[in-house]
Scaffold this active site. Structure first.
Site, PDB file in Angstrom:
ATOM      1  N   ARG A  54      -5.033  -5.194  -1.595  1.00  0.00           N
ATOM      2  CA  ARG A  54      -5.824  -4.537  -2.744  1.00  0.00           C
ATOM      3  C   ARG A  54      -7.001  -5.924  -2.487  1.00  0.00           C
ATOM      4  O   ARG A  54      -7.013  -6.835  -2.030  1.00  0.00           O
ATOM      5  CB  ARG A  54      -5.347  -5.233  -4.343  1.00  0.00           C
ATOM      6  CG  ARG A  54      -3.691  -4.474  -3.889  1.00  0.00           C
ATOM      7  CD  ARG A  54      -2.917  -4.210  -5.520  1.00  0.00           C
ATOM      8  NE  ARG A  54      -1.589  -3.570  -5.713  1.00  0.00           N
ATOM      9  CZ  ARG A  54      -0.502  -3.804  -5.796  1.00  0.00           C
ATOM     10  NH1 ARG A  54      -0.746  -4.929  -4.881  1.00  0.00           N
ATOM     11  NH2 ARG A  54       0.140  -3.524  -5.665  1.00  0.00           N
ATOM     12  N   LYS A  79       0.291  -7.709  -7.646  1.00  0.00           N
ATOM     13  CA  LYS A  79       0.418  -7.110  -8.847  1.00  0.00           C
ATOM     14  C   LYS A  79       1.122  -7.669  -9.547  1.00  0.00           C
ATOM     15  O   LYS A  79       2.497  -7.493  -8.721  1.00  0.00           O
ATOM     16  CB  LYS A  79       0.017  -6.091  -8.032  1.00  0.00           C
ATOM     17  CG  LYS A  79      -0.216  -4.924  -9.799  1.00  0.00           C
ATOM     18  CD  LYS A  79      -0.624  -3.664  -8.876  1.00  0.00           C
ATOM     19  CE  LYS A  79      -0.911  -2.406 -10.434  1.00  0.00           C
ATOM     20  NZ  LYS A  79      -0.867  -0.949 -10.082  1.00  0.00           N
ATOM     21  N   HIS A 154      -9.520   1.314  -1.482  1.00  0.00           N
ATOM     22  CA  HIS A 154      -8.334   1.160  -1.733  1.00  0.00           C
ATOM     23  C   HIS A 154      -7.896   2.151  -0.684  1.00  0.00           C
ATOM     24  O   HIS A 154      -7.171   2.621  -0.531  1.00  0.00           O
ATOM     25  CB  HIS A 154      -7.745   2.057  -3.619  1.00  0.00           C
ATOM     26  CG  HIS A 154      -6.247   1.301  -3.707  1.00  0.00           C
ATOM     27  ND1 HIS A 154      -6.037   0.341  -4.084  1.00  0.00           N
ATOM     28  CD2 HIS A 154      -5.688   2.120  -3.379  1.00  0.00           C
ATOM     29  CE1 HIS A 154      -4.618   0.267  -4.523  1.00  0.00           C
ATOM     30  NE2 HIS A 154      -4.385   1.743  -4.303  1.00  0.00           N
ATOM     31  N   ARG A 157      -5.946   0.434   1.904  1.00  0.00           N
ATOM     32  CA  ARG A 157      -4.683   1.017   1.739  1.00  0.00           C
ATOM     33  C   ARG A 157      -3.703   2.100   1.743  1.00  0.00           C
ATOM     34  O   ARG A 157      -2.743   1.823   2.341  1.00  0.00           O
ATOM     35  CB  ARG A 157      -4.515  -0.166   0.120  1.00  0.00           C
ATOM     36  CG  ARG A 157      -3.232  -0.490  -0.853  1.00  0.00           C
ATOM     37  CD  ARG A 157      -3.426  -0.961  -1.609  1.00  0.00           C
ATOM     38  NE  ARG A 157      -2.483  -0.672  -2.774  1.00  0.00           N
ATOM     39  CZ  ARG A 157      -1.358  -1.614  -1.915  1.00  0.00           C
ATOM     40  NH1 ARG A 157      -1.577  -2.758  -1.341  1.00  0.00           N
ATOM     41  NH2 ARG A 157      -0.320  -1.591  -2.853  1.00  0.00           N
ATOM     42  N   HIS A 180       4.413  -3.073  -2.884  1.00  0.00           N
ATOM     43  CA  HIS A 180       4.981  -2.030  -4.008  1.00  0.00           C
ATOM     44  C   HIS A 180       6.274  -2.899  -4.595  1.00  0.00           C
ATOM     45  O   HIS A 180       7.284  -2.636  -4.616  1.00  0.00           O
ATOM     46  CB  HIS A 180       4.950  -0.590  -3.957  1.00  0.00           C
ATOM     47  CG  HIS A 180       4.099  -0.309  -3.646  1.00  0.00           C
ATOM     48  ND1 HIS A 180       3.572   1.001  -2.747  1.00  0.00           N
ATOM     49  CD2 HIS A 180       2.636  -0.166  -4.159  1.00  0.00           C
ATOM     50  CE1 HIS A 180       2.843   1.419  -2.700  1.00  0.00           C
ATOM     51  NE2 HIS A 180       2.147   0.695  -3.509  1.00  0.00           N
ATOM     52  N   TYR A 189       4.067   8.503   0.668  1.00  0.00           N
ATOM     53  CA  TYR A 189       3.771   8.263   2.390  1.00  0.00           C
ATOM     54  C   TYR A 189       4.261   8.773   2.942  1.00  0.00           C
ATOM     55  O   TYR A 189       4.308   9.426   4.151  1.00  0.00           O
ATOM     56  CB  TYR A 189       3.260   6.639   2.717  1.00  0.00           C
ATOM     57  CG  TYR A 189       2.479   6.795   1.443  1.00  0.00           C
ATOM     58  CD1 TYR A 189       0.862   6.835   2.016  1.00  0.00           C
ATOM     59  CD2 TYR A 189       2.449   5.292   0.361  1.00  0.00           C
ATOM     60  CE1 TYR A 189       0.069   6.363   0.817  1.00  0.00           C
ATOM     61  CE2 TYR A 189       1.701   4.599   0.102  1.00  0.00           C
ATOM     62  CZ  TYR A 189      -0.091   5.499   0.982  1.00  0.00           C
ATOM     63  OH  TYR A 189      -0.896   4.883  -0.382  1.00  0.00           O
TER      64      TYR A 189
END
Length: 211
Positions: A54, A79, A154, A157, A180, A189
């Site tokens: 990120r 994150k 993004h 990413r 994640h 995905y």
């Protein structure tokens, strides 16, 4: 009456436009590696695509977070405060080494500077940590030079995740790379792989072809 009801959260979706490999190549090549700023920008772009970080994670990196011998980067402030170790890839490692040895060494004011990516001399903030907004502007400028229109940070990413899944990478591995918290977020995905299969089936199966 509605106190016991649970709201259904919409499933995360891929953006309508996912950068192709050819698009990414154009974006990466748009950074002029013959200049000090270009070396920095190329290193940022290669890192974003090579590791799926990120923008805030890139901005927060310190020089000590890189292990160019092993080819990894340690994301300490991901994150949710979670850390992870992510592979760099050979191309990104080479770009980062060139930036560290030439650009960063020329711009830092003190050997004690920890930040990996620092501001350029003409900004009047030489040696200071590059902000997440500056990371965004780096991507935007490169995309405009490459003729790709407006591209968000993004998007790289999304691109790396999509390209990994298409090449056969497992969802759990992609989840670890992207950081994640839930595998469900990464599973969007897998729809790309299914879509590819449908296209191949429609094009190649005797009963799938039209015309």
């Amino acid at each position: 009456p509605s106190a016991s009801c649970e709201l259904v959260r919409p499933r995360p979706r891929l953006p309508r436009r996912v950068l192709s490999e050819a698009d990414v190549w154009k974006l990466l090549e748009a950074a002029d590696a013959s200049t000090l700023i270009g070396l920095r920008d190329r290193a940022i772009l290669e890192l974003l695509y090579g590791s799926g970080l990120r923008r805030a994670e890139v901005a927060a990196l310190d020089l000590g977070d890189l292990d160019l011998t092993e080819g990894t980067v340690h994301v300490r402030r991901g994150k949710g405060g979670k850390g992870r170790v992510v592979p760099l890839g050979e191309t990104a490692a080479r770009a980062l080494l060139a930036y560290v040895e030439r650009t960063r060494a020329s711009w830092i004011r003190s050997p004690s500077t920890a930040a990996l990516f620092v501001a350029a001399a003409h900004c009047g903030q030489t040696g200071q940590r590059l902000s997440a907004i500056s990371i965004c502007l780096t991507v935007r400028r490169a995309a405009e030079r490459a003729g790709l229109g407006r591209v968000a940070t993004h998007a790289l990413r999304h691109a790396v995740a999509t390209h990994l899944v298409r090449a056969g990478a497992g969802v759990r591995h992609v989840q670890e790379i992207l950081g994640h918290a839930k595998v469900e977020t990464t599973e969007i995905y897998t729809h790309v792989a299914v879509r590819d299969l449908l296209e191949v089936h429609a094009r190649c199966h005797p009963r799938g072809r039209t015309g």
